[in-house]
Write a protein that holds these residues in place. Structure first.
Motif, PDB file in Angstrom:
ATOM      1  N   SER A 311       2.179  -1.228 -33.223  1.00 21.51           N
ATOM      2  CA  SER A 311       1.256  -0.101 -33.320  1.00 21.51           C
ATOM      3  C   SER A 311       1.110   0.584 -31.961  1.00 21.51           C
ATOM      4  CB  SER A 311      -0.123  -0.560 -33.823  1.00 21.51           C
ATOM      5  OG  SER A 311      -0.960   0.559 -34.049  1.00 21.51           O
ATOM      6  N   PRO A 312       2.119   1.370 -31.569  1.00 18.47           N
ATOM      7  CA  PRO A 312       1.999   2.148 -30.330  1.00 18.47           C
ATOM      8  C   PRO A 312       1.352   3.504 -30.614  1.00 18.47           C
ATOM      9  CG  PRO A 312       4.231   2.321 -31.182  1.00 18.47           C
ATOM     10  CD  PRO A 312       3.471   1.464 -32.161  1.00 18.47           C
ATOM     11  N   ILE A 313       0.278   3.805 -29.923  1.00 16.46           N
ATOM     12  CA  ILE A 313      -0.438   5.074 -30.078  1.00 16.46           C
ATOM     13  C   ILE A 313      -0.545   5.715 -28.703  1.00 16.46           C
ATOM     14  CG2 ILE A 313      -2.521   6.222 -30.899  1.00 16.46           C
ATOM     15  CD1 ILE A 313      -1.141   4.675 -33.099  1.00 16.46           C
ATOM     16  N   PRO A 314      -0.029   6.934 -28.496  1.00 20.15           N
ATOM     17  CA  PRO A 314      -0.060   7.538 -27.160  1.00 20.15           C
ATOM     18  C   PRO A 314      -1.478   7.648 -26.606  1.00 20.15           C
ATOM     19  CG  PRO A 314       1.360   8.800 -28.624  1.00 20.15           C
ATOM     20  CD  PRO A 314       0.635   7.810 -29.485  1.00 20.15           C
ATOM     21  N   VAL A 338       1.652  -6.310 -32.187  1.00 18.51           N
ATOM     22  CA  VAL A 338       1.659  -5.843 -30.809  1.00 18.51           C
ATOM     23  C   VAL A 338       1.123  -4.414 -30.820  1.00 18.51           C
ATOM     24  CG1 VAL A 338       3.049  -5.325 -28.770  1.00 18.51           C
ATOM     25  CG2 VAL A 338       3.646  -7.282 -30.239  1.00 18.51           C
ATOM     26  N   ALA A 339       0.068  -4.157 -30.063  1.00 17.11           N
ATOM     27  CA  ALA A 339      -0.561  -2.838 -30.028  1.00 17.11           C
ATOM     28  C   ALA A 339      -0.841  -2.465 -28.587  1.00 17.11           C
ATOM     29  CB  ALA A 339      -1.865  -2.841 -30.831  1.00 17.11           C
ATOM     30  N   ASN A 340      -0.929  -1.169 -28.353  1.00 15.00           N
ATOM     31  CA  ASN A 340      -1.273  -0.752 -26.993  1.00 15.00           C
ATOM     32  C   ASN A 340      -2.774  -0.553 -26.858  1.00 15.00           C
ATOM     33  OD1 ASN A 340      -1.016   1.786 -28.476  1.00 15.00           O
ATOM     34  ND2 ASN A 340      -1.255   2.784 -26.487  1.00 15.00           N
ATOM     35  N   GLN A 345      -7.971  -0.128 -30.712  1.00 14.79           N
ATOM     36  CA  GLN A 345      -6.991  -1.199 -30.875  1.00 14.79           C
ATOM     37  C   GLN A 345      -7.269  -2.366 -29.935  1.00 14.79           C
ATOM     38  OE1 GLN A 345      -3.022   0.620 -32.824  1.00 14.79           O
ATOM     39  NE2 GLN A 345      -2.963   0.512 -30.598  1.00 14.79           N
ATOM     40  N   LYS A 346      -7.648  -2.052 -28.724  1.00 15.91           N
ATOM     41  CA  LYS A 346      -7.972  -3.110 -27.772  1.00 15.91           C
ATOM     42  C   LYS A 346      -9.142  -3.944 -28.277  1.00 15.91           C
ATOM     43  CE  LYS A 346      -9.052  -3.861 -22.878  1.00 15.91           C
ATOM     44  NZ  LYS A 346      -9.347  -3.198 -21.571  1.00 15.91           N
ATOM     45  N   LEU A 347     -10.142  -3.261 -28.843  1.00 13.02           N
ATOM     46  CA  LEU A 347     -11.298  -3.968 -29.401  1.00 13.02           C
ATOM     47  C   LEU A 347     -10.879  -4.891 -30.542  1.00 13.02           C
ATOM     48  CD1 LEU A 347     -14.428  -4.269 -29.610  1.00 13.02           C
ATOM     49  CD2 LEU A 347     -14.356  -2.389 -31.271  1.00 13.02           C
ATOM     50  N   VAL A 348     -10.052  -4.387 -31.452  1.00  5.86           N
ATOM     51  CA  VAL A 348      -9.628  -5.188 -32.596  1.00  5.86           C
ATOM     52  C   VAL A 348      -8.831  -6.404 -32.149  1.00  5.86           C
ATOM     53  CG1 VAL A 348      -8.119  -5.185 -34.630  1.00  5.86           C
ATOM     54  CG2 VAL A 348      -9.705  -3.292 -34.262  1.00  5.86           C
ATOM     55  N   VAL A 358      -0.819  -4.544 -25.051  1.00  3.22           N
ATOM     56  CA  VAL A 358      -0.038  -4.258 -23.847  1.00  3.22           C
ATOM     57  C   VAL A 358      -0.017  -2.750 -23.617  1.00  3.22           C
ATOM     58  CG1 VAL A 358       1.419  -6.300 -24.145  1.00  3.22           C
ATOM     59  CG2 VAL A 358       2.129  -4.107 -25.135  1.00  3.22           C
ATOM     60  N   PRO A 359       0.350  -2.305 -22.423  1.00  2.00           N
ATOM     61  CA  PRO A 359       0.499  -0.859 -22.199  1.00  2.00           C
ATOM     62  C   PRO A 359       1.619  -0.291 -23.076  1.00  2.00           C
ATOM     63  CG  PRO A 359       0.435  -2.057 -20.112  1.00  2.00           C
ATOM     64  CD  PRO A 359       0.587  -3.083 -21.192  1.00  2.00           C
ATOM     65  N   MET A 360       1.556   1.006 -23.339  1.00  6.26           N
ATOM     66  CA  MET A 360       2.600   1.640 -24.143  1.00  6.26           C
ATOM     67  C   MET A 360       3.816   1.923 -23.259  1.00  6.26           C
ATOM     68  SD  MET A 360       2.348   4.842 -26.781  1.00  6.26           S
ATOM     69  CE  MET A 360       3.843   5.579 -27.474  1.00  6.26           C
ATOM     70  N   GLU A 361       4.528   0.845 -22.972  1.00  2.00           N
ATOM     71  CA  GLU A 361       5.762   0.884 -22.201  1.00  2.00           C
ATOM     72  C   GLU A 361       6.796   0.084 -22.977  1.00  2.00           C
ATOM     73  OE1 GLU A 361       4.648  -0.871 -18.537  1.00  2.00           O
ATOM     74  OE2 GLU A 361       3.251   0.753 -17.982  1.00  2.00           O
ATOM     75  N   ALA A 362       8.005   0.611 -23.059  1.00  2.00           N
ATOM     76  CA  ALA A 362       9.030  -0.020 -23.891  1.00  2.00           C
ATOM     77  C   ALA A 362       9.262  -1.479 -23.500  1.00  2.00           C
ATOM     78  CB  ALA A 362      10.331   0.769 -23.813  1.00  2.00           C
ATOM     79  N   GLY A 363       9.325  -1.742 -22.205  1.00  2.00           N
ATOM     80  CA  GLY A 363       9.552  -3.109 -21.759  1.00  2.00           C
ATOM     81  C   GLY A 363       8.428  -4.039 -22.159  1.00  2.00           C
ATOM     82  N   ALA A 364       7.186  -3.583 -22.003  1.00  2.00           N
ATOM     83  CA  ALA A 364       6.034  -4.416 -22.350  1.00  2.00           C
ATOM     84  C   ALA A 364       5.996  -4.702 -23.845  1.00  2.00           C
ATOM     85  CB  ALA A 364       4.743  -3.726 -21.899  1.00  2.00           C
TER      86      ALA A 364
END
Length: 413
Positions: A311-314, A338-340, A345-348, A358-364
């Motif tokens: 769940s990546p959200i800018p 895995v969510a940014n 999302q951080k709360l959930v 994690v941060p919205m970075e491809a490697g992370a």
């Protein structure tokens, strides 16, 4: 209008932005199934264009005027809403008038509520004005020449007029404002909206629909023998959906048997074509399965074959105040996630302990996904925690109880 008694049924005239019949759970489930349990009924008003089959609205009535597929929809919608509202009023006099995510119709709703002498309520699930401003700025960056300048001017005018309408006319005139998240409430409070006039209603799930025991896995042979990673939801350039492909490329290098299933559609054929080009351009045809639109039960059938949900959200003004559904859906189905780090999302993740943030970075994202794929014990713990958390915090029967209580409080004042 005289206030209703605490036990009398309540009726809401509800103008919505989404196409009718509704498919979003925060309309279909919350207002169609949960609110009637508390004696709150709705007369939906809006435009057609939904892919859902036509059916009677179980919680009251549905008044469809016009279509969002019309090229004139953005101009004609307020007039169509006025006609639909008139039809709803002929059926019965509401106890309040509510508008969701519409600006011109928000002004109309405030005026009509004043004429009817009923409370006006606004439901904000997305910062529409700021979305207009992002579109304006995108045009300034991408389009040149006379045509580009004229297009920019039109969007700039819409953004300017919308900002005046929403922040000087609509929100100040609302007795109450339902917002998507606590982050959105804090954001509006910083703009001067009284915090006491706002109630946060985050996205939830229908507990019965998202019961994993009732979902049949799909029999798609393309998933056989693969380590399936899932993205469930819409794709769009504004959501930076090509980020998923950057993650998939890293997963391919570290674990070639991975398959990213993107179970969802795009808002237009152009956006879908863009995503297919991006997949081909990266040589990921064997590692990314883009399904396109699916019936919900079929999409869930793909979901339960996944080992990890993404769940990546800018980050930014538009999405930081959002409450994404997909993360809660993954957790309800027992899918480690895995969510940014957008606030909701951080709360959930923090409250549930059912995923990695994690941060919205491809490697992370790739590293976190590999951690779950390579650590079945930890992934299993996450899978068990998710459904328990959702059943305690994010099902629509729980959210509905709070919303119904708020309506009764608003209308008893």
């Amino acid at each position: 209008m005289q206030s209703p008694s605490p036990d009398s049924p309540l009726s809401i005239a509800f103008i919505v932005r989404d196409p009718l019949p509704p498919i979003r759970a925060d309309v279909l489930t919350l207002f169609g199934a949960e609110m009637p349990r508390y004696g709150v009924h709705t007369e939906l008003v809006g435009q057609g264009g939904s892919e859902a089959p036509a059916s009677p609205w179980p919680a009251g009535g549905m008044h469809v005027v016009g279509s969002l597929r019309s090229r004139f929809a953005s101009v004609c919608s307020p007039l169509w809403d006025l006609v639909g509202l008139w039809r709803a009023l002929r059926k019965q006099r509401p106890h309040c008038l509510q508008v969701r995510d519409k600006i011109a119709s928000g002004v109309l709703g405030r005026v009509m509520a004043a004429l009817l002498r009923v409370p006006f309520v606004y439901w904000m699930s997305f910062p529409i004005v700021e979305g207009f401003e992002v579109r304006r700025d995108d045009i300034a960056r991408r389009e040149r020449g006379v045509k580009g300048r004229l297009k920019w001017a039109a969007h700039a005018l819409r953004a300017w007029a919308s900002r005046i309408a929403i922040y000087q006319l609509v929100l100040p005139g609302a007795r109450h404002i339902f917002v998507q998240s606590d982050a959105m409430a804090d954001w509006l409070a910083a703009k001067g909206v009284e915090r006491a006039r706002m109630t946060a209603v985050p996205m939830g799930v229908d507990a019965a629909l998202f019961d994993r025991a009732t979902v049949a896995p799909v029999g798609d042979a393309r998933l056989d023998g693969r380590r399936v990673v899932l993205y469930l939801g819409r794709i769009a350039q504004s959501r930076k959906s090509d980020f998923l492909l950057d993650v998939a490329a890293r997963l391919r290098e570290a674990m070639p048997e991975t398959l990213l299933v993107i179970a969802g559609d795009a808002p237009s054929s152009d956006e879908m074509a863009w995503m297919r080009r991006e997949i081909a351009g990266r040589g990921l045809e064997e590692h990314v399965l883009l399904t396109g639109w699916l019936p919900q039960r079929t999409a869930l059938g793909y979901a339960v074959r996944a080992e990890v949900g993404l769940s990546p959200i800018p980050r930014g003004a538009l999405f930081d105040v959002s409450s994404p559904t997909k993360l809660v859906e993954y957790l309800a189905l027992g899918i480690p996630s895995v969510a940014n780090d957008i606030p909701d999302q951080k709360l959930v993740i923090e409250q549930s302990g059912a995923g990695l943030c994690v941060p919205m970075e491809a490697g992370a994202f790739a590293d976190a996904t590999l951690e779950l794929l390579n650590n079945p014990e930890r992934a299993g713990q996450f899978a068990m925690r998710g459904p328990t958390y959702v059943k305690s915090h994010r099902t629509y029967d729980i959210l509905g109880r709070n919303v119904a209580r708020t309506y009764k409080k608003i209308l008893m004042e």
